[in-house]
Write a protein that holds these residues in place. Structure first.
Motif, short mmCIF file in Angstrom:
data_model
loop_
_atom_site.label_atom_id
_atom_site.label_comp_id
_atom_site.label_asym_id
_atom_site.label_seq_id
_atom_site.Cartn_x
_atom_site.Cartn_y
_atom_site.Cartn_z
N SER A 1 -5.59 1.89 4.85
CA SER A 1 -5.51 0.50 5.25
C SER A 1 -5.73 -0.42 4.05
CB SER A 1 -6.54 0.20 6.34
OG SER A 1 -6.38 -1.11 6.84
N GLU B 1 6.59 -4.81 8.90
CA GLU B 1 5.67 -5.42 9.85
C GLU B 1 4.67 -6.28 9.07
OE1 GLU B 1 6.11 -5.01 12.97
OE2 GLU B 1 7.36 -3.22 13.11
N THR C 1 -0.40 -5.52 11.51
CA THR C 1 0.24 -4.49 12.33
C THR C 1 0.07 -3.11 11.71
OG1 THR C 1 1.85 -6.09 13.14
CG2 THR C 1 2.41 -3.76 13.40
N TYR C 2 0.30 -3.02 10.39
CA TYR C 2 0.12 -1.73 9.71
C TYR C 2 -1.32 -1.25 9.81
CZ TYR C 2 4.79 -1.98 7.68
OH TYR C 2 6.14 -2.03 7.50
N TYR D 1 -3.40 -1.89 12.21
CA TYR D 1 -3.61 -1.42 13.58
C TYR D 1 -3.00 -0.04 13.79
CZ TYR D 1 -3.42 -1.25 18.68
OH TYR D 1 -3.55 -0.86 19.99
N GLN D 2 -1.79 0.16 13.26
CA GLN D 2 -1.12 1.46 13.42
C GLN D 2 -1.93 2.57 12.77
OE1 GLN D 2 2.76 0.69 11.77
NE2 GLN D 2 3.59 -0.07 13.70
N GLN E 1 -5.11 3.28 14.86
CA GLN E 1 -4.86 3.94 16.14
C GLN E 1 -4.22 5.32 16.01
OE1 GLN E 1 -5.87 2.64 19.19
NE2 GLN E 1 -6.89 1.19 17.83
N SER E 2 -3.93 5.76 14.78
CA SER E 2 -3.26 7.05 14.58
C SER E 2 -4.18 8.20 14.97
CB SER E 2 -2.83 7.22 13.12
OG SER E 2 -1.81 6.31 12.80
N LEU F 1 3.83 7.09 7.73
CA LEU F 1 3.87 5.63 7.73
C LEU F 1 3.78 5.08 6.32
CD1 LEU F 1 2.00 3.26 10.16
CD2 LEU F 1 1.86 2.88 7.72
#
Length: 540
Positions: free
Chosen positions: A371, A392, A396-397, A399-400, A403-404, A413
């Motif tokens: 992150s 994005e 957004t990145y 969050y992705q 949540q992975s 990603l």
């Protein structure tokens, strides 16, 4: 709400049949060749093509549709697809000739249940087939009645599982009462937790779910063979089981999971990753054991391509400082992206990934690192990341990544993000390179007498210094520091032509802090010392 009486009436009554064929004689033959009511059916409608058949289907909602394939307007294949999209339970039979088997296969693929040879319409084969259809319809309706009239035990177990998760397996009176209600052993048993994940990816989510369910069912079969009580549910992409048995040991759990893994490889060629907790005897200990199990089950974050079974006491995560990882890798990645070096970027990302897996770094640390890396890339290359059709937002990145469930997802990603960023840089550089470099040169010519550097020019242009350095050299053929020095020396040469020019005043006016360095640069660029140049120009 439908009453039990109404459901029962439909179940034991006549099933409705619709016949669709463009040949009148075929329709008449089908209606009259057998005693439909004697076997539980009634003809409610007929049609001569697929379009009319669909209209009549919507009016009468038949339980069984018998249709020809080759018809005018809309054919039987079209009709099969239309009905099947709306109704998964209606029985569809297609009429075919010996030379139309390819059409029959297409119809079966589209959702038809069976086919009838037109040559068999007038014999016992049709009766046999319809009796078989009726048995299936009876079974469907019986299942519906049972679902309406009895509590759904699966839903009850799911509800209990959800409550246990929310309660973090704290065994208060309410939880124990719930477990009692489904006959889950409360006393005189040994307990354990199992988390299991199958390394399976597919373009189809339904395929992934089917395979995962099949593997869980293999484990459940193993549990049933040992008379093991269990409650199973999902935690994200991982299945969690809480099991109870009168006699249970850790090595027994390991053997069971290894057997499941072997079966998974044999039937699906898919490896499983599983973690099992310590075995405990008092159900009130579930809360503490569950806490430890949940922490250690994070090892499933690192999916393996071979069967990997872990006991919680084998797992120990490392927690290196994110700041040290950032210092070691981030600038290298930013620089490699700035130089558009895809191979170097992938090499660095692979090195980082191998380090995390080898050292078994805590998933939380891994997520924070990636992150932060995305954040630094936005800081360095924000102007290229503004295209929302490609990228994005940073949020957004973040969050992705947060949540992975699995490390591979984060790696993909970040790799994809880096590759797209390089492509965007290349595109933008091609479009804006000349204008940007001209802007940089103008800034240098205006500020050459000041203490300026690559960092200052990059800051002025609001771009990455790595990108600027690379683009400047591509456009001018030399690096920026040499360009600045050449400009300064050229200005110094002009000043030195004046009779009363003093070297100390000259080097300060062109941006050098000391005479020794100025003299060194002057000779390197001109091939002569300052004195030699001044005297030589003086003689001329």
């Amino acid at each position: 709400m439908v009453t039990g009486f109404q459901i029962r009436k439909v179940w034991v009554g006549m099933y409705k049949v619709m016949i669709v064929d463009d040949e009148v004689l075929v329709r008449v033959g089908l209606k009259t060749t057998i005693d439909w009511e004697a076997i539980g059916f009634t003809i409610v409608s007929e049609a001569s093509n697929g379009e009319q058949g669909y209209e009549n289907y919507q009016k009468h909602m038949p339980d069984v549709v018998i249709t020809d394939i080759r018809m005018p307007k809309q054919d039987g294949l079209w009709l099969v697809e239309k009905i099947r999209n709306e109704n998964k339970e209606a029985k569809i039979l297609v009429l075919t000739c010996y030379d139309e088997f390819s059409y029959a296969r297409k119809a079966l693929k589209a959702g038809a249940d069976d086919y009838i040879l037109k040559s068999e319409v007038e014999d016992d084969e049709l009766i046999k087939l319809m009796i078989s259809i009726k048995e299936k319809l009876d079974l469907q309706n019986k299942s519906k009645i049972e679902e309406e009239s009895t509590p759904n035990s699966e839903e009850l177990l799911r509800s209990i599982f959800d409550d246990l998760i929310k309660n973090k397996f704290r065994m208060d009176e309410g939880m124990i009462s719930n477990l009692n209600s489904v006959s889950f052993p409360i006393n005189d048993a040994y307990y354990a937790f199992i988390s299991i994940e199958a390394c399976h990816t597919s373009d189809s989510q339904s395929d992934t779910a089917k395979v995962s369910n099949a593997i869980i069912n293999i484990l459940i079969d193993q549990l049933k063979q040992h008379n093991t009580a269990y409650i199973v549910g999902q935690q994200g992409c991982v299945s969690l089981l809480f099991i109870a048995l009168s006699e249970l040991k850790s090595d027994q759990l390991k053997r069971m999971l290894l057997s499941v893994g072997n079966s998974s490889m044999q039937y699906f060629n898919i490896a499983i990753n599983a973690v099992y907790s310590t075995v405990f005897h008092k159900i009130t200990e579930a809360e503490l054991v569950f806490k430890e199990h949940t922490e250690k089950a994070q090892i499933l974050f690192y999916q393996k391509d071979t069967n990997s079974i872990y006991a919680v006491d084998q797992i120990s995560f490392q927690e290196p400082k994110v700041s040290e990882l950032k210092k070691k890798y981030n600038s290298l990645l930013i620089e490699a992206i700035g130089y558009e070096n895809r191979d170097k970027v992938q090499e660095l990302l692979q090195e980082i990934g191998l380090y995390f897996e080898r050292e078994l770094v805590s998933p939380l640390i891994v997520k924070i690192f990636y992150s932060n890396l995305i954040g630094d890339l936005f800081g360095s290359y924000g102007v290229y990341l503004a295209n929302r059709e490609v990228f994005e937002t940073h949020k957004t990145y973040h969050y992705q990544i947060e949540q992975s469930y699995f490390f591979r997802g984060i790696q993909l990603l970040v790799s994809d993000f880096s590759s797209k960023l390089i492509s965007e840089i290349q595109k933008m550089r091609f479009i804006n390179s000349k204008a940007m470099i001209n802007q940089a040169i103008n800034f240098i010519e205006y500020h050459y007498a000041e203490d300026i550097s690559l960092d200052d020019v990059a800051k002025e242009l609001s771009i990455s210094k790595h990108y600027l350095c690379s683009a400047f050299k591509k456009e001018t053929g030399e690096n920026m520091s040499l360009f600045i020095n050449k400009l300064r020396i050229e200005k110094a040469k002009q000043m030195l032509l004046e009779r009363d020019a003093k070297i100390k005043e000259v080097y300060e006016k062109v941006g050098y802090a000391n005479q020794q360095y100025f003299s060194k640069v002057f000779k390197k660029i001109t091939g002569m010392t300052v004195i030699e140049y001044k005297e030589g120009m003086g003689r001329k």
